[in-house]
Design a protein around this motif. Structure first.
Motif, PDB file in Angstrom:
ATOM      1  N   CYS A 169      45.203  47.450  45.190  1.00 17.97           N
ATOM      2  CA  CYS A 169      43.903  47.500  45.971  1.00 17.97           C
ATOM      3  C   CYS A 169      43.232  48.786  45.385  1.00 17.97           C
ATOM      4  O   CYS A 169      41.948  48.931  45.444  1.00 17.97           O
ATOM      5  N   MET A 200      36.142  44.081  50.530  1.00 16.95           N
ATOM      6  CA  MET A 200      37.352  43.278  50.759  1.00 16.95           C
ATOM      7  C   MET A 200      37.136  41.712  50.128  1.00 16.95           C
ATOM      8  O   MET A 200      38.307  41.268  49.536  1.00 16.95           O
ATOM      9  N   PRO A 201      36.058  41.383  50.134  1.00 12.29           N
ATOM     10  CA  PRO A 201      35.854  40.036  49.204  1.00 12.29           C
ATOM     11  C   PRO A 201      36.395  40.086  47.822  1.00 12.29           C
ATOM     12  O   PRO A 201      37.002  39.358  47.273  1.00 12.29           O
ATOM     13  N   ARG A 204      40.088  40.858  47.667  1.00 11.01           N
ATOM     14  CA  ARG A 204      41.043  39.535  48.036  1.00 11.01           C
ATOM     15  C   ARG A 204      42.181  39.160  46.987  1.00 11.01           C
ATOM     16  O   ARG A 204      43.468  39.063  47.511  1.00 11.01           O
ATOM     17  N   VAL A 207      44.667  42.020  46.933  1.00  8.05           N
ATOM     18  CA  VAL A 207      45.375  41.847  48.062  1.00  8.05           C
ATOM     19  C   VAL A 207      46.504  40.836  48.045  1.00  8.05           C
ATOM     20  O   VAL A 207      47.740  41.080  48.585  1.00  8.05           O
ATOM     21  N   ALA A 208      46.127  39.655  47.840  1.00  4.23           N
ATOM     22  CA  ALA A 208      47.150  38.527  47.501  1.00  4.23           C
ATOM     23  C   ALA A 208      48.132  38.916  46.608  1.00  4.23           C
ATOM     24  O   ALA A 208      49.426  38.383  47.058  1.00  4.23           O
ATOM     25  N   GLN A 270      44.825  31.356  46.991  1.00  2.00           N
ATOM     26  CA  GLN A 270      43.821  32.283  47.535  1.00  2.00           C
ATOM     27  C   GLN A 270      43.034  32.941  46.283  1.00  2.00           C
ATOM     28  O   GLN A 270      41.874  33.095  46.702  1.00  2.00           O
ATOM     29  N   ARG A 271      43.660  33.181  45.406  1.00  2.00           N
ATOM     30  CA  ARG A 271      43.191  34.064  44.042  1.00  2.00           C
ATOM     31  C   ARG A 271      42.174  32.958  43.304  1.00  2.00           C
ATOM     32  O   ARG A 271      41.192  33.432  43.158  1.00  2.00           O
TER      33      ARG A 271
END
Length: 544
Positions: A169, A200-201, A204, A207-208, A270-271
């Motif tokens: 991150c 955050m968007p 993401r 983070v994933a 997710q990615r």
């Protein structure tokens, strides 16, 4: 006036040693496939009644505990890592430079070593249990005994694994999202709104990616869960192995691999294809100054995971070491230190050479088959350590029983078998940074060397290698740390009467000799910190 080269070399055909390069790239990849092929082959053999009993009595519990562990550790690691990365990357506050480096320290603290630091706190819960029984009854008493191991196990694993999320991150918050965050600030957005609607968007996918690494490490853990009495799939695999149910242990290993593959599939889903581009992708973010309340929040966000994952267990290890200084078995600890350092250094050297061979061959020859070899090479990190250990153990059994003449070369009877397991498991850790280093270099640099008459090998060594050296150093540092603190495979595959710092600490802890276990644990953490030095220097260089 631009000059167009008309004699651009044809990488695929111009190398006389292309065949050796392809062989050198595919050999590591084929080694990575070895334990998977062995497990697949042996899993379809008859397992007898033992497998039926495992399916009926143990498997539901194994699966339930594995899924709960995976979900809880990953969630808590994200809650630790994302806010810490946000405050360190985006704001100025007293202590920021300290936390920027100190938040990497839990990488050098193996989970089962951190668990040792909490062992007496876990055992001293008995008065709490008694108080709960007196005040809330027997049901609450039993429930509290079920929940406490999960709190300790999940907390220790998350506090030692969150740096994977923190590192992934940080790069996004500090650079890739810098332009968008600056624009949001100019439009009047506050800190929380910037975090929730912009950062955050964009973060993401990072983070994933970090969460997927945490998930793989969590399901691979053996030391922490055993220490707190939890029984997910990994201890179940070794229990079946120790009972002599080889086929059952391999089937359990395959189930664990399926869970890991599903977790990685969720990360890819997710990615998706999300990519974010800015006009100035490498522009650093101008850090905003925090007020008193913000400073307190930043200290909490950065201090709590550091405290739980490094400072508390580190302080307990130092205290126990000093208390038992006069009764320490120094020769045994010194021998285990030498074994650990030798294994880690040797495995790092082998893996680094193989990673360079795999990535450099694709760079020089640019063939699709070599890209496939690189992708196969990174599969090893998705393998649970239990799968590699059981697969290599089965290979040893096959050599010993089906080829008696090779019995003296039984792989588990020497460090060679252990090195091979490390190679298979951690090759991906070095391939990924090396691939990223090559991808940042323009192909024209390599072509220029070839056009000037240099061969592929000379071009790689004199042009490409110096430029990707930081990426190789980063990969070597990560491999060294991973091998140095590895426990699961070492416990199964180590030669007889061979101790590393990890196995020595685990054995002493298992025998309830906690003060004696503190010194090897402390030595392991201290020597692992050496591996963090290149990473810290790279972060410093990147900040400049």
């Amino acid at each position: 006036m631009p000059v167009t080269s008309t004699n651009k070399p044809s990488p695929a055909k111009s190398s006389a040693g292309g065949g050796f390069a392809i062989l050198g790239a595919w050999l590591p990849a084929l080694l990575v496939l070895t334990p998977l092929l062995i497990i697949l082959w042996r899993s379809f053999q008859p397992a007898g009644e033992a497998w039926d009993q495992i399916v009926e009595n143990r498997l539901p519990g194994y699966l339930r505990q594995t899924l709960v562990l995976l979900g809880s550790v990953t969630t808590l690691a994200v809650l630790f890592g994302v806010p810490a990365a946000w405050f360190v990357s985006v704001y100025r506050f007293p202590g920021r430079r300290f936390f920027e480096v100190a938040l990497l320290l839990p990488l050098a603290m193996p989970g089962f070593i951190a668990a040792v630091g909490y062992v007496d706190a876990f055992r001293e819960l008995i008065p709490v249990y008694v108080w709960i029984r007196k005040n809330w009854g027997i049901e609450a008493f039993l429930k509290s005994q079920e929940i406490a191991p999960w709190i300790f196990g999940t907390g220790v694993l998350a506090a030692t694994l969150f740096p994977y999320v923190y590192l992934s991150c940080r790069a996004v918050f500090a650079r890739q999202a810098a332009g968008a965050l600056e624009a949001a600030r100019l439009l009047g957005a506050g800190g929380f709104r910037c975090f929730a609607t912009v950062a955050m968007p964009m973060a993401r996918p990072a983070v994933a990616a970090g969460a997927s690494l945490v998930a793989m490490e969590a399901v691979n853990d053996f030391g922490v869960v055993t220490h707190f009495g939890l029984v997910p799939l990994t201890p179940g695999i070794f229990r079946a192995w120790n009972e002599g149910n080889l086929v059952s242990s391999m089937r359990l290993a395959m189930i664990l691999l399926v869970i890991v593959v599903i977790a990685l599939g969720i990360e890819r889903w997710q990615r998706g294809r999300k990519k974010y581009f800015t006009e100035t992708p490498d522009a650093p973010l101008t850090r905003a100054r925090l007020g008193p309340a913000g400073v307190a929040t930043a200290w909490l966000a950065c201090g709590i995971p550091l405290l739980l994952g490094f400072l508390i267990p580190g302080w307990r290890l130092v205290r126990w070491t000093l208390q038992s200084w006069d009764v320490m078995d120094w020769p045994t600890n010194l021998k285990a230190s030498v074994n650990s350092f030798t294994l880690a250094a040797g495995a790092t050297l082998l893996i680094l050479v193989a990673a360079f061979a795999v990535t450099a061959a694709h760079r020089a020859l640019r063939r699709r088959s070599l890209l496939l070899a690189r992708q196969v090479g990174v599969l090893g990190y998705a393998y649970p350590g239990a799968l590699v250990a059981v697969g290599m153990g089965a290979l040893v059994s096959t050599l010993a029983f089906d080829f008696p003449g090779w019995a003296s070369l039984a792989l588990s009877g020497s460090t060679f078998g252990l090195m091979l397991a490390y190679f298979i498991r951690f090759l991906a850790v070095a391939i990924q940074p090396a691939s990223a280093g090559f991808e940042r270099l323009p192909e024209s640099l390599h072509d220029a060397g070839r056009t000037l008459g240099a061969g592929p090998l000379r071009t790689l060594l004199e042009v490409d290698l110096p430029l990707i050296r930081p990426a190789l150093v980063a990969g070597a540092a990560l491999v060294f740390i991973d091998v140095f603190k590895e426990l699961t495979m070492t416990l199964v595959l180590r030669p007889f009467d061979f101790e590393t710092l990890a196995t020595l600490t685990f054995r002493l802890t298992d025998e309830s000799r906690i003060p004696e276990a503190a010194l090897p644990g402390l030595l392991m953490v201290s020597l692992s910190l050496l591996g963090l030095i290149p990473l810290v220097r790279l972060l410093h260089d990147a900040r400049r």
